[in-house]
Design a protein around this motif. Structure first.
Motif, PDB file in Angstrom:
ATOM      1  N   VAL A  61      16.677  44.528  34.940  1.00  0.00           N
ATOM      2  CA  VAL A  61      16.278  43.190  34.610  1.00  0.00           C
ATOM      3  C   VAL A  61      14.659  42.913  35.233  1.00  0.00           C
ATOM      4  O   VAL A  61      14.022  43.664  36.137  1.00  0.00           O
ATOM      5  CB  VAL A  61      17.176  41.900  35.292  1.00  0.00           C
ATOM      6  CG1 VAL A  61      18.069  42.158  35.006  1.00  0.00           C
ATOM      7  CG2 VAL A  61      17.054  42.327  36.979  1.00  0.00           C
ATOM      8  N   PRO A 117      17.351  41.268  30.449  1.00  0.00           N
ATOM      9  CA  PRO A 117      17.760  42.598  30.560  1.00  0.00           C
ATOM     10  C   PRO A 117      17.018  43.638  29.771  1.00  0.00           C
ATOM     11  O   PRO A 117      16.662  43.194  28.651  1.00  0.00           O
ATOM     12  CB  PRO A 117      19.158  42.493  30.093  1.00  0.00           C
ATOM     13  CG  PRO A 117      19.596  41.177  30.034  1.00  0.00           C
ATOM     14  CD  PRO A 117      18.299  40.238  29.936  1.00  0.00           C
ATOM     15  N   ILE A 127      25.107  42.874  34.315  1.00  0.00           N
ATOM     16  CA  ILE A 127      24.807  43.603  33.045  1.00  0.00           C
ATOM     17  C   ILE A 127      25.193  44.912  32.983  1.00  0.00           C
ATOM     18  O   ILE A 127      25.426  45.547  34.290  1.00  0.00           O
ATOM     19  CB  ILE A 127      23.092  43.216  32.842  1.00  0.00           C
ATOM     20  CG1 ILE A 127      22.497  43.766  33.893  1.00  0.00           C
ATOM     21  CG2 ILE A 127      22.922  41.844  32.926  1.00  0.00           C
ATOM     22  CD1 ILE A 127      20.718  44.013  33.609  1.00  0.00           C
TER      23      ILE A 127
END
Length: 122
Positions: A61, A119, A55
């Motif tokens: 996260v 996320p 990400i």
């Protein structure tokens, strides 16, 4: 958490992270094996770090859900490898395998985890 269980990062690649930790005296259950919470924590963190690797850097996260199947007792030294199964903008599907290496150096698959990481902006 990582510091308290004396865990370390052994390998990092895109979508995959391997961690390891000893089964310390303070993390044993009544029969002397590593507590399931230790196995879960190591697998969850490995899966979370794997998700972080896919990400954008301005995100962190959080585990939305994760399940564990305990396959065998933990003993000696634990290794967990987390993997991204499906990256996404809103959800990252992950898995992790946890292995135990006892005093006889025999490696045993002790747990499988699968879950979802979300996320979140930092």
């Amino acid at each position: 958490m990582m510091k308290s269980i004396d865990a370390r990062i052994d390998a990092i690649a895109l979508g995959s992270v391997t961690l390891s930790a000893p089964v310390g005296d303070g993390f044993r259950q009544q029969q002397g094996f590593g507590h399931a919470a230790l196995t879960f924590a190591l697998g969850d963190v490995a899966a979370g770090y794997a998700a972080l690797s896919v990400i954008p850097p301005e995100f962190d996260v959080m585990t939305a859900e994760i399940k564990i199947n305990l396959l065998a007792p933990a003993a000696g030294h634990l290794t967990a490898t987390g993997r991204v199964l499906k990256p996404g903008k809103r959800l990252v599907v992950v898995s992790a395998d946890v292995w135990s290496e006892g005093p006889d150096s025999a490696r045993k698959h002790i747990a499988v985890l699968q879950g979802t990481m979300v996320p979140v902006p930092v």
